[in-house]
Motif scaffolding. Structure first.
Motif, PDB file in Angstrom:
ATOM      1  N   VAL A 136       0.842  -1.199   0.000  1.00  5.23           N
ATOM      2  CA  VAL A 136       0.000   0.000   0.000  1.00  5.23           C
ATOM      3  C   VAL A 136       0.878   1.251   0.000  1.00  5.23           C
ATOM      4  O   VAL A 136       0.609   2.221  -0.726  1.00  5.23           O
ATOM      5  CB  VAL A 136      -0.956   0.011   1.200  1.00  5.23           C
ATOM      6  N   ALA A 137       1.930   1.241   0.803  1.00  8.43           N
ATOM      7  CA  ALA A 137       2.836   2.392   0.858  1.00  8.43           C
ATOM      8  C   ALA A 137       3.449   2.654  -0.511  1.00  8.43           C
ATOM      9  O   ALA A 137       3.540   3.805  -0.961  1.00  8.43           O
ATOM     10  CB  ALA A 137       3.930   2.150   1.895  1.00  8.43           C
ATOM     11  N   ALA A 138       3.868   1.590  -1.204  1.00  7.38           N
ATOM     12  CA  ALA A 138       4.440   1.754  -2.540  1.00  7.38           C
ATOM     13  C   ALA A 138       3.401   2.305  -3.510  1.00  7.38           C
ATOM     14  O   ALA A 138       3.701   3.180  -4.337  1.00  7.38           O
ATOM     15  CB  ALA A 138       4.975   0.413  -3.042  1.00  7.38           C
ATOM     16  N   ALA A 139       2.167   1.812  -3.417  1.00  7.08           N
ATOM     17  CA  ALA A 139       1.094   2.302  -4.286  1.00  7.08           C
ATOM     18  C   ALA A 139       0.794   3.768  -4.019  1.00  7.08           C
ATOM     19  O   ALA A 139       0.562   4.549  -4.954  1.00  7.08           O
ATOM     20  CB  ALA A 139      -0.161   1.456  -4.086  1.00  7.08           C
ATOM     21  N   MET A 140       0.804   4.154  -2.751  1.00  7.89           N
ATOM     22  CA  MET A 140       0.462   5.526  -2.384  1.00  7.89           C
ATOM     23  C   MET A 140       1.528   6.531  -2.796  1.00  7.89           C
ATOM     24  O   MET A 140       1.244   7.716  -2.956  1.00  7.89           O
ATOM     25  CB  MET A 140       0.221   5.619  -0.872  1.00  7.89           C
ATOM     26  N   THR A 141       2.761   6.077  -2.955  1.00 10.55           N
ATOM     27  CA  THR A 141       3.835   6.994  -3.333  1.00 10.55           C
ATOM     28  C   THR A 141       4.161   6.909  -4.820  1.00 10.55           C
ATOM     29  O   THR A 141       5.116   7.526  -5.282  1.00 10.55           O
ATOM     30  CB  THR A 141       5.106   6.701  -2.513  1.00 10.55           C
ATOM     31  N   SER A 142       3.351   6.151  -5.555  1.00  8.22           N
ATOM     32  CA  SER A 142       3.540   6.016  -6.997  1.00  8.22           C
ATOM     33  C   SER A 142       2.600   6.953  -7.747  1.00  8.22           C
ATOM     34  O   SER A 142       1.448   7.129  -7.361  1.00  8.22           O
ATOM     35  CB  SER A 142       3.259   4.566  -7.418  1.00  8.22           C
ATOM     36  N   LYS A 143       3.083   7.542  -8.840  1.00  6.65           N
ATOM     37  CA  LYS A 143       2.228   8.425  -9.640  1.00  6.65           C
ATOM     38  C   LYS A 143       1.067   7.675 -10.265  1.00  6.65           C
ATOM     39  O   LYS A 143       0.005   8.249 -10.498  1.00  6.65           O
ATOM     40  CB  LYS A 143       3.053   9.130 -10.713  1.00  6.65           C
ATOM     41  N   ILE A 144       1.243   6.379 -10.540  1.00  8.43           N
ATOM     42  CA  ILE A 144       0.143   5.606 -11.091  1.00  8.43           C
ATOM     43  C   ILE A 144      -0.922   5.335 -10.027  1.00  8.43           C
ATOM     44  O   ILE A 144      -2.064   5.031 -10.325  1.00  8.43           O
ATOM     45  CB  ILE A 144       0.636   4.270 -11.687  1.00  8.43           C
ATOM     46  N   GLY A 145      -0.527   5.512  -8.758  1.00  5.90           N
ATOM     47  CA  GLY A 145      -1.478   5.274  -7.678  1.00  5.90           C
ATOM     48  C   GLY A 145      -2.308   6.488  -7.325  1.00  5.90           C
ATOM     49  O   GLY A 145      -3.515   6.395  -7.135  1.00  5.90           O
ATOM     50  N   VAL A 146      -1.661   7.656  -7.229  1.00  5.34           N
ATOM     51  CA  VAL A 146      -2.350   8.843  -6.724  1.00  5.34           C
ATOM     52  C   VAL A 146      -2.206  10.054  -7.632  1.00  5.34           C
ATOM     53  O   VAL A 146      -2.540  11.166  -7.236  1.00  5.34           O
ATOM     54  CB  VAL A 146      -1.828   9.196  -5.309  1.00  5.34           C
ATOM     55  N   GLY A 147      -1.689   9.847  -8.851  1.00  7.82           N
ATOM     56  CA  GLY A 147      -1.520  10.992  -9.731  1.00  7.82           C
ATOM     57  C   GLY A 147      -0.314  11.816  -9.352  1.00  7.82           C
ATOM     58  O   GLY A 147       0.667  11.301  -8.816  1.00  7.82           O
TER      59      GLY A 147
END
Length: 338
Positions: A136-147
């Motif tokens: 989740v942390a990796a997803a939240m810090t990825s541009k594909i995750g949160v723009g």
């Protein structure tokens, strides 16, 4: 703000069911490398775990820590109660699962002085304690995750629409009446919108970092992001013109994928190209996001990304107009120190 006598700071914390992280979060506040006076005001919601007991221990252990009740359990009500009970000219918001970096307050006070901003904030540095939370942390810090939200992905110091948590001048909180208590979620974005509408500056700086503990399960993450989307649509309806294309990406993806599945099942298999393309995109996007993580965490990043996207988009699309109508503009009395 004089360098010889740093301004006194009030740290406000809305807390509900935070037994897991509260003590550590408060320790990160009390151990700040800051020469000025410091107080911590914890607004206690109706927790069902040991949060109240831990808060009482913290009060006994350090005279700088105080508590106030928040019987509603709502975050904006907690924040306003803590603002009212606090007394210093700089107000720092911290959540019960947020960990301030050692010089966070000193840096924020300096940035307020240097930029003239009404609110400064930095990076929401998500950190996981197990494989799922790391995903989740990796997803939240990825541009594909949160723009391209800088407080998630980083970037250069600059004016911003909103920032994570925030360090405010008390005067702007009093002038604007604090947080709008009708906004169960998205209250930070809504307050920062009003600050900008009033001519104030919101400033992002990567010098500021708060470690954040992600939700511990798919269900909890889905609920979090559904509420984010639901209430972001309320903000868009409440403040006309506050929406942009970035916020429409997730609901557009939900509609496109749902349509693709229906067409693929009822008309032609070609309809499945859309959901298949989405799955391929988040799988490819998870590869750079998971660099350096254990295999078990990397394997769960696509699940985290899909949960975030679909839940946010579904919440946005299903946010009822009646909810926005209920959130009416009101001129509340300023939230002043009591």
């Amino acid at each position: 703000m004089s360098e010889l006598q740093p301004p006194a700071v009030s740290v406000i914390m809305p807390v509900l069911n935070e037994e897991r992280h509260l003590r550590t979060s408060v320790r990160h506040i009390l151990e700040q490398e800051y020469a000025g006076e410091l107080e911590v005001v914890i607004a206690l919601g109706p927790s069902t775990d040991r949060t109240d007991e831990i808060a009482a221990e913290l009060v006994r252990e350090d005279p700088r820590v105080h508590t106030v009740p928040n019987p509603t359990g709502r975050t904006p009500a907690a924040l306003n109660a803590a603002i009212k009970a606090s007394r210093h000219p700089i107000v720092v918001r911290v959540d019960g699962h947020g960990m301030l970096s050692p010089n966070y307050i000193a840096t924020a006070v300096r940035l307020l002085d240097e930029t003239g901003a009404q609110n400064v904030g930095g990076i929401m540095h998500a950190e996981g304690e197990n494989a799922w939370e790391q995903a989740v942390a990796a997803a939240m810090t990825s541009k594909i995750g949160v723009g391209n939200a800088a407080f998630h992905t980083g970037g250069a110091a600059a004016p911003a629409e909103t920032v994570y948590l925030g360090v405010f001048r008390r005067e702007v909180l009093e002038k604007l009446g604090g947080y709008n208590e009708e906004f169960i979620r998205a209250q930070d974005w809504e307050l920062n919108f009003r600050i900008r509408e009033d001519g104030g500056l919101i400033w992002f700086s990567p010098e500021l970092k708060v470690s954040y503990r992600p939700r511990p399960s798919v269900k909890a993450l889905a609920k979090q992001y559904k509420n984010y989307g639901r209430w972001r649509h309320v903000v868009a309806r409440y403040h006309q013109g506050s929406i942009n294309l970035r916020y429409l990406a997730a609901p557009t993806a939900v509609v496109a994928i749902a349509a693709g599945v229906v067409v693929g099942a009822a008309v032609t298999p070609w309809g499945l190209v859309v959901p298949a393309g989405y799955l391929a995109a988040i799988t490819a996007g998870s590869l750079p996001a998971g660099k350096g993580l254990p295999l078990k965490a990397r394997a769960q990043i696509p699940v985290a990304l899909a949960t975030m996207h679909m839940s946010w988009g579904f919440g946005f699309l299903t946010s009822p107009r009646s909810l926005a109508k209920k959130v009416i503009a009101s001129r509340r009395e300023p939230v002043r120190a009591g």
